[in-house]
Structures are given as C-alpha cells and as structure tokens.
Design an enzyme around this catalytic site. Structure first.
Site, PDB file in Angstrom:
ATOM      1  N   CYS A  47       0.825  -1.214   0.000  1.00  0.00           N
ATOM      2  CA  CYS A  47       0.000   0.000   0.000  1.00  0.00           C
ATOM      3  C   CYS A  47       0.857   1.262   0.000  1.00  0.00           C
ATOM      4  O   CYS A  47       1.841   1.365   0.744  1.00  0.00           O
ATOM      5  CB  CYS A  47      -0.910   0.007   1.230  1.00  0.00           C
ATOM      6  SG  CYS A  47      -2.029   1.427   1.300  1.00  0.00           S
ATOM      7  N   GLU A 278     -26.664 -10.510  27.524  1.00  0.00           N
ATOM      8  CA  GLU A 278     -26.059  -9.357  26.850  1.00  0.00           C
ATOM      9  C   GLU A 278     -26.577  -8.082  27.503  1.00  0.00           C
ATOM     10  O   GLU A 278     -27.730  -8.028  27.943  1.00  0.00           O
ATOM     11  CB  GLU A 278     -26.413  -9.380  25.356  1.00  0.00           C
ATOM     12  CG  GLU A 278     -26.034  -8.152  24.561  1.00  0.00           C
ATOM     13  CD  GLU A 278     -24.553  -7.835  24.624  1.00  0.00           C
ATOM     14  OE1 GLU A 278     -24.230  -6.654  24.844  1.00  0.00           O
ATOM     15  OE2 GLU A 278     -23.730  -8.766  24.458  1.00  0.00           O
ATOM     16  N   CYS A 350     -10.429 -10.560  22.409  1.00  0.00           N
ATOM     17  CA  CYS A 350      -9.757  -9.641  21.497  1.00  0.00           C
ATOM     18  C   CYS A 350      -8.598  -8.936  22.199  1.00  0.00           C
ATOM     19  O   CYS A 350      -8.088  -7.933  21.695  1.00  0.00           O
ATOM     20  CB  CYS A 350     -10.741  -8.613  20.932  1.00  0.00           C
ATOM     21  SG  CYS A 350     -11.555  -7.603  22.190  1.00  0.00           S
TER      22      CYS A 350
END
Length: 395
Positions: A47, A278, A350
């Site tokens: 890139c 949740e 994560c």
C-alpha cells in the site's frame, strides 16, 4: 550486525542484541548504524500509505512471520501470568476482507479528508487505496467524500461502515445534515450506490435517513436485525474460524450459556439449548426478535455481566459456557466460572492481556487451557484475537 529475531507487541523488530527497529522483520539483519538488511520474511508493503497510515503496522511481514507474531503475543501474555498452553497455528483473514471499519473525516481547505488516522496521531491519512477493506467498502470512499462536502461537514466526524445482508450500512457521526438539500443529497447517494441504510448521529443517538428495507446480518444461517452501532466480527472468515473453534470447544453440550452474546454470533450457531446474556439493549432486542417464533431454543436475557455476573449456582445449570467479553475481559465473571461445575469453557478474546489474567483465575480454580486458536482478522495490525478451550484438571 545483529539478526532480528522477533516482533515486539507494538510492531517493532527486536534484534538478538536487544535493539528495536521499526519496520524490521524476523530474519532481517540490523547493522551497527541501524540500517535494515531485508531477510527471507521481509516483503514489500503493497500500500502506498504504509507506514503513515495507522490501519496497518505490519505490511512488511510475510504471512508466516505475521502468524508467528500473533501466536507469540498470546504466548507472551500467558507467560506473564505464569501460564502456558498449546497454541495452534494462527488463521489469517485474506487481504481485502474487512467488512466493518470506522473512517475519520475532516473538512480542510475546501475539501474533505477521509481515511484512517495516521500511526500514533489524530491526523487523517486521505485514503486513496486500501488493502484491508472489502471492495464494497472501499468503493464508497470517493463518493462519501463528495457526500460529506455536500452535507457541509465542519470540523471532524466519523464514518462507520458495515456490510449487511442488503448492502453497506453507513452511520455518520459528528454532523447533523438538515434541510431539503441535505435530504436530497442523501437519497441520491444511497440510490446511486445501493446503500442498505444511512443513519446520522449528532450525539443524541442514531437517526435513520435511508432504509428501504429492514437491515439484517445473517448469523447461524438466520437473518438478525442489525441496529446502528451493531457489532460484527471484522471478517466473515474470522467469524467462521471463531464459531468453529467455539463449537469444537463445547462439543456435545446440551445446554450452554453464551455470555456477552451480542447479536447471537455464537448463540445462533450452537447445538442444544442456549441461554444468551447481553447488556447492549439494541442487541438484546434484535436477538429476541430473531428467536421469537422460530424453532431455536435460545433464551435471551438483558444482563450486565460486569455488575451482575452469573453466580456459581446459576452456572452449574449448564453443560458448557461460551464467553466473549470486550477488551477489558471478564474479571468478575471469571471468578465465579473458576469454581463452577460446567464441563467446558470456550473463551473468545480480542485482548491477550485480559484473557491471560482471566485464564490465571480459571487455572487457579482447577481448570487448564486445552488449546488456544489465534485468529488474525485485523490483518497486518498488532490487534490479536483468539478462542480457547478450558477443561477441568483431572482429579
């Protein structure tokens, strides 16, 4: 002269003599003056924006050394807590597969800059090419610049992009386009580019300006209503890897608790009966609407697992637990998981650091890490994801 032997957590190459060198790959040689002599794992970054753009820090690594970097991050985090585990080879998402991203926009000098922030900076790199975004998202970058100019963007704003079943979902934050001209510009843009939905949020919550049909994302083979700010795994390939790992981890469990369930990425893909907890209201409503009237044994509860984690007696009702907390991990929930009697835990993370901290809590409670599956969804970045299986120590 010293050989670069590994990549540090923030992306620098680390030589055998301890020196750090940005943009060095394992196998490179670092001269006495700091010059990098490329080795077998050093590749030409594809890139034009590298290394200025903060979207990718590691485009100079080949796939083998990038996969090793991801696994090493996990091993180092576990070692910091006195732990070790079998770590499988990392599974990397291919280039140009990122299906969600947040781009930053800024009006400057009569034009609009749109792209990712520069590395360790708030400056915006005006995106002219991208090797991580899915083609559907990158194709919208030039016309979005034009739209933001027509909507009279002042200062800075953000553009949140996600690929839904019906096309690209766009959420604009930091501006409020009012008036007939703005409405016409949004309508023309969405029609021309077949946008699934366009919403704006000036700080008071998202307001939908275009949505010809309800927007959904398919999870576990079922279309799920997709709210603005809805969370998706970054790539379809990464999602499939994580789902497969979770299914393997829980095996033939008849009843499973899915904690931090989101829109149901795992709950809708699991066998048997599932309890899904949740705390994001819109996600709870979407998942409830999905399972209502369907032949899916999924019970959904609105529950803040930081303030009110499942107790040990509650956990003991399940055969297995799936837990996918945010970056902070699940310190409070890990404490009760450590002493519960479920047969297996699938932990999706994560953040290797908070995962390792929670893993230590579980291991101190008599669990062991059966395996860890590293996942490279955020290609060429230092962001690491994983799925791990915990089982009870024998005896």
């Amino acid at each position: 002269m010293s050989e670069v032997v590994r990549i540090a957590a923030q992306g620098d190459g680390v030589a055998a003599d301890g020196r750090h060198a940005p943009f060095a790959a394992p196998g490179d040689t670092l001269t006495g003056t700091g010059e990098i002599l490329p080795g077998p794992h050093h590749r030409q970054p594809p890139c034009r924006h590298f290394p200025e753009c903060g979207g990718c820090q590691l485009q100079h690594l080949d796939d083998a050394s990038y996969a090793d970097f991801i696994a090493d991050r996990i091993a180092a985090a576990l070692a910091s807590q006195g732990l070790s585990a079998p770590i499988r080879p990392a599974i990397l998402s291919p280039p140009n597969t990122r299906r969600r991203a947040t781009l930053h926009a800024e009006a400057r000098g009569g034009r609009v800059l749109l792209g990712f922030a520069a590395e360790k900076s708030h400056a915006i790199v005006d995106m002219r090419e991208c090797h991580i975004l899915a083609p559907e998202l990158f194709a919208l970058v030039p016309p979005l610049r034009v739209l933001l100019q027509r909507l009279a963007l002042r200062g800075r704003g953000d553009v949140h992009l996600s690929i839904a079943d019906q096309g690209v979902d766009i959420l604009l934050t930091g501006l409020r386009p009012d008036g007939l001209a703005a409405a016409d510009a949004i309508t023309a843009f969405c029609e021309r580019h077949r946008v699934a939905r366009l919403s704006v949020d000036d700080g008071l919550g998202p307001e939908t300006r275009w949505e010809p049909e309800p927007v959904t994302v398919t999870l576990g083979g079922i279309p799920v209503p997709f709210p603005p700010y809805g969370f998706l795994q970054a790539t379809r390939e990464g999602e499939a890897t994580l789902v497969a790992a979770v299914r393997e981890a829980i095996g033939t469990a008849r009843i499973t608790a899915d904690l931090f369930a989101g829109l149901g990425t795992f709950a809708l893909a699991l066998p048997g009966r599932v309890y899904a907890a949740e705390s994001a209201r819109e996600a709870v409503l979407a998942l409830k609407a999905t399972v209502h009237g369907r032949q899916r044994a999924v019970f959904v509860e609105y529950r803040d697992l930081f303030r009110r984690p499942l107790t040990t007696p509650e956990l003991d009702r399940f055969d297995a637990v799936v837990i996918d907390p945010p970056r902070a991990g699940a310190r409070e929930q890990a404490a009760t998981l450590a002493v519960c009697r479920v047969q297996a835990i699938a932990y999706v993370s994560c953040n290797p650091g908070s995962f390792a901290r929670d893993a230590k809590t579980l291991c101190e409670g008599g669990w062991r890490i059966d395996w860890v599956q590293p996942v490279g969804q955020f290609r060429w970045s230092t962001h690491v994801e994983l799925a791990a299986r915990f089982v009870r120590q024998p005896g």
